[in-house]
Write an enzyme that holds these catalytic residues in place. Structure first.
Site, PDB file in Angstrom:
ATOM      1  N   PHE A 150       0.806  -1.224   0.000  1.00 54.59           N
ATOM      2  CA  PHE A 150       0.000   0.000   0.000  1.00 54.59           C
ATOM      3  C   PHE A 150       0.837   1.271   0.000  1.00 54.59           C
ATOM      4  CE2 PHE A 150       0.917  -0.119   4.554  1.00 54.59           C
ATOM      5  CZ  PHE A 150       1.062   1.236   4.838  1.00 54.59           C
ATOM      6  N   LYS A 174      -1.272  -6.982  -9.312  1.00 54.87           N
ATOM      7  CA  LYS A 174      -2.241  -7.124  -8.203  1.00 54.87           C
ATOM      8  C   LYS A 174      -1.836  -6.061  -7.169  1.00 54.87           C
ATOM      9  CE  LYS A 174      -3.220  -8.310  -4.493  1.00 54.87           C
ATOM     10  NZ  LYS A 174      -3.671  -7.317  -3.460  1.00 54.87           N
ATOM     11  N   GLU A 177      -5.002  -3.703  -1.892  1.00 54.35           N
ATOM     12  CA  GLU A 177      -6.453  -3.469  -1.858  1.00 54.35           C
ATOM     13  C   GLU A 177      -6.794  -2.181  -1.111  1.00 54.35           C
ATOM     14  OE1 GLU A 177      -4.529  -5.896  -0.649  1.00 54.35           O
ATOM     15  OE2 GLU A 177      -5.700  -7.298   0.569  1.00 54.35           O
ATOM     16  N   ARG A 178      -5.770  -1.579  -0.438  1.00 56.42           N
ATOM     17  CA  ARG A 178      -6.067  -0.365   0.326  1.00 56.42           C
ATOM     18  C   ARG A 178      -6.023   0.895  -0.527  1.00 56.42           C
ATOM     19  NH1 ARG A 178      -1.965  -2.309   4.872  1.00 56.42           N
ATOM     20  NH2 ARG A 178      -3.126  -4.149   5.502  1.00 56.42           N
ATOM     21  N   SER A 227       5.425  -6.987   3.167  1.00 51.57           N
ATOM     22  CA  SER A 227       5.996  -7.294   4.485  1.00 51.57           C
ATOM     23  C   SER A 227       6.755  -8.634   4.450  1.00 51.57           C
ATOM     24  CB  SER A 227       4.872  -7.353   5.523  1.00 51.57           C
ATOM     25  OG  SER A 227       3.949  -8.350   5.147  1.00 51.57           O
ATOM     26  N   CYS A 282       9.493   1.911   3.282  1.00 54.42           N
ATOM     27  CA  CYS A 282      10.354   0.772   3.600  1.00 54.42           C
ATOM     28  C   CYS A 282      11.781   1.228   3.858  1.00 54.42           C
ATOM     29  CB  CYS A 282      10.327  -0.234   2.468  1.00 54.42           C
ATOM     30  SG  CYS A 282      10.925   0.485   0.953  1.00 54.42           S
ATOM     31  N   GLU A 383       8.682  -4.280  13.095  1.00 57.55           N
ATOM     32  CA  GLU A 383       8.669  -3.186  12.118  1.00 57.55           C
ATOM     33  C   GLU A 383       7.423  -2.359  12.441  1.00 57.55           C
ATOM     34  OE1 GLU A 383       7.717  -4.095   7.998  1.00 57.55           O
ATOM     35  OE2 GLU A 383       8.818  -2.328   7.332  1.00 57.55           O
TER      36      GLU A 383
END
Ligand code: NAD
Length: 499
Positions: A150, A174, A177-178, A227, A282, A383
């Site tokens: 996301f 893909k 979805e957020r 993640s 990240c 994290e």
């Protein structure tokens, strides 16, 4: 009005056969702003089938046709960058200037891919044996898929698809979805740029959709960014089904600050690197590792600067930091901050109770600074992916480097120092993939490759740059002799050697 977001197949938006939906939030208000259709297994079959059909012609298209379409796409993304940034801000929450910055960093990969004729040049060796020549070149893989997180809904997909497509593959994305809308706009721009239908597709979905792609026999390679637990799963499952896979995972990025560092410079950069994009990068710095006596004055300055950050909705041009992505994420971050004082750390600046006037239901967490953190605390081990900077105090460079090397992650790291000797020693000894020297977020330019070490990357190739070209192609080596030389070298039953 809540809009519905679907998939992109065969050059057009479609609901496919999906009926299951998931809400998409505006993190600044907490409101549901769209409903996302989640793919069925049949939708995954359909999108892969259309990509497979498109691959047949696209893989045969000339390098000049591919590079012309990439240049056109580059122009369109550049022109529509403000629209892309607005979509990102509304779904992700980051401030508009930051969203524009991520589009710019993605564009740099498109620009790199525009040079595909140069990047795909092979090798040729004349006369390796009498009348025998040897050459190598690279061919595309087929249908390749990208699964993205996301936190960079435009840039991370652009780490993947410009190079995959330039190399002659058909790409299925893909997205998270957020924040799925940036992908749909980019799909429209590909169509406008003249990319044949089916070469770029978007399939919306959750873990089931991802797993269907991982298992699909017609998907040749998987690029994943997200993640660490999911990266590990993706690497194992896609490898088990015989695919090429690169899976970039999470991070815990440390920055060492030596006593000889320019204190104000280090403080300013630490604050930007820890709290920019609400810490949801990240490559964000989440652990400051001080060496010796610089700790007290440095942390006092960091706290002062961090307390001045203006937190607010990303659409407000005066905001410097937006909300985090979901209410669950906010609750998790708040819980981790609380655990740090329970476990003996000192919260110097506490963002847990921050509210933004007019946006009381937004997912805001204020900048937080934690001192006296030790490596056994949850706030160090997890994290956090939020606006939290933990400080670990050490007495020597040796101790600081050993601490970083003992951490299971190895994405990015930085050192602040005025000593060339210390900096050189640091970059040679630290077990991390991307290193900054007085640069806290050392994201490589598009013409280098991006990737971490240890639990930050599963697979052997980094993303974009030269390793991206290598990932999305496979090599052929041809040994060639023409009939007129046949008489000179008769066939032999012993293993061929050069003559
Ligand atoms: P995530 O791992 O939750 O999701 C990433 C993608 O995986 C999404 O598309 C999601 O739909 C899918 N997914 C989620 N659960 C799944 C499951 N059980 N099975 C299969 N697929 C699944 O990550 P996120 O929260 O979207 O993004 C934040 C994470 O990404 C952080 O850990 C961050 O460090 C990492 N990240 C890493 C890099 C890097 O370059 N190493 C870059 C950006 C983000």
């Amino acid at each position: 009005m809540v809009s519905t977001i679907g998939h992109w197949m065969n050059g057009a938006a479609t609901a496919g056969r999906s009926t299951k939906t998931q809400p998409v939030y505006n993190p600044a208000t907490g409101d549901v702003q769209a409903s996302l259709l989640l793919a069925t297994p049949e939708d995954v079959d359909d999108v892969v089938a259309s990509a497979k059909r498109a691959f047949v012609d696209w893989s045969q298209s000339s390098l000049s046709v591919r590079s012309k379409i990439l240049f056109a796409f580059r122009e369109l993304v550049n022109r529509r960058a403000p629209d892309l940034a607005a979509l990102i801000t509304d779904e992700h929450g980051k401030i508009l200037s930051d969203a524009l910055g991520e589009v710019q960093r993605g564009l740099e990969v498109v620009e790199f891919a525009c040079g595909i004729p140069q990047l795909l040049k092979g090798e040729y060796s004349d006369q390796v044996s009498g009348g025998v020549d040897l050459f190598s070149y690279r061919q595309p893989l087929g249908v390749v898929a990208g699964i993205t997180p996301f936190n960079f809904p435009a840039m991370v997909p652009m780490w993947m698809f410009p190079i995959a497509i330039a190399c002659g593959n058909a790409f299925v994305l893909k997205p998270s979805e957020r924040d799925p809308s940036a992908s749909m706009l980019m799909a429209e721009l590909w169509r406008e740029a003249g990319l044949p239908d089916g070469v770029f597709s978007v399939i919306q979905g959750d873990a089931d959709t991802v797993n269907a792609l991982l298992d699909h026999p017609d998907v040749q390679a998987i690029s994943f960014v997200g993640s660490t637990p999911i990266a590990r799963h993706i690497h194992a499952r896609a490898s088990a089904s015989g695919k090429r896979v690169q899976a970039l995972g999470g991070a815990k990025n440390h920055s060492i600050i030596l006593p000889d560092a320019d204190l104000d410079f280090a403080a300013q950069h630490l604050v930007a690197a820890a709290y920019g994009s609400a810490g949801e990068r990240c490559m964000a710095i989440s652990a400051a590792v001080t060496v010796g006596a610089i700790a007290d004055p440095l942390l006092a300055r960091v706290a002062e600067l961090a307390s001045e950050i203006k937190v607010g909705p990303g659409r407000d041009a005066t905001s410097e930091m937006g909300p985090v992505i979901t209410r669950a994420s906010k609750d998790r971050i708040v819980g981790l901050i609380g655990s740090s004082s329970d476990q003996g750390a000192v919260i110097t600046l506490d963002g847990r109770d921050l509210t933004v006037a007019g946006h009381e239901d937004g997912f805001f967490v204020g900048p937080t600074l934690i001192d006296q953190v030790t490596t056994d605390m949850d706030v160090y081990r997890e994290e956090i992916f939020g606006p939290v900077l933990s400080t670990v105090r050490t007495d020597s460079v040796d101790e600081a480097i050993a601490l970083i090397n003992a951490n299971p992650y190895g994405n990015g790291t930085a050192i602040f120092t005025s000593s060339g000797d210390a900096a050189r020693r640091f970059h040679r000894e630290v077990q991390v993939g991307m290193i900054g020297i007085n640069v806290p977020i050392p994201v490589p330019m598009a013409f280098y490759s991006f990737g971490g070490w240890k639990n930050s990357l599963f697979g052997d190739r980094h993303i974009h740059g030269p390793e991206g070209v290598s990932f999305y192609t496979r090599a052929k080596v041809v040994t060639s002799r023409w009939p007129e030389h046949r008489e000179e070298h008769g066939a032999s039953f012993s293993f061929p050697t050069a003559k």
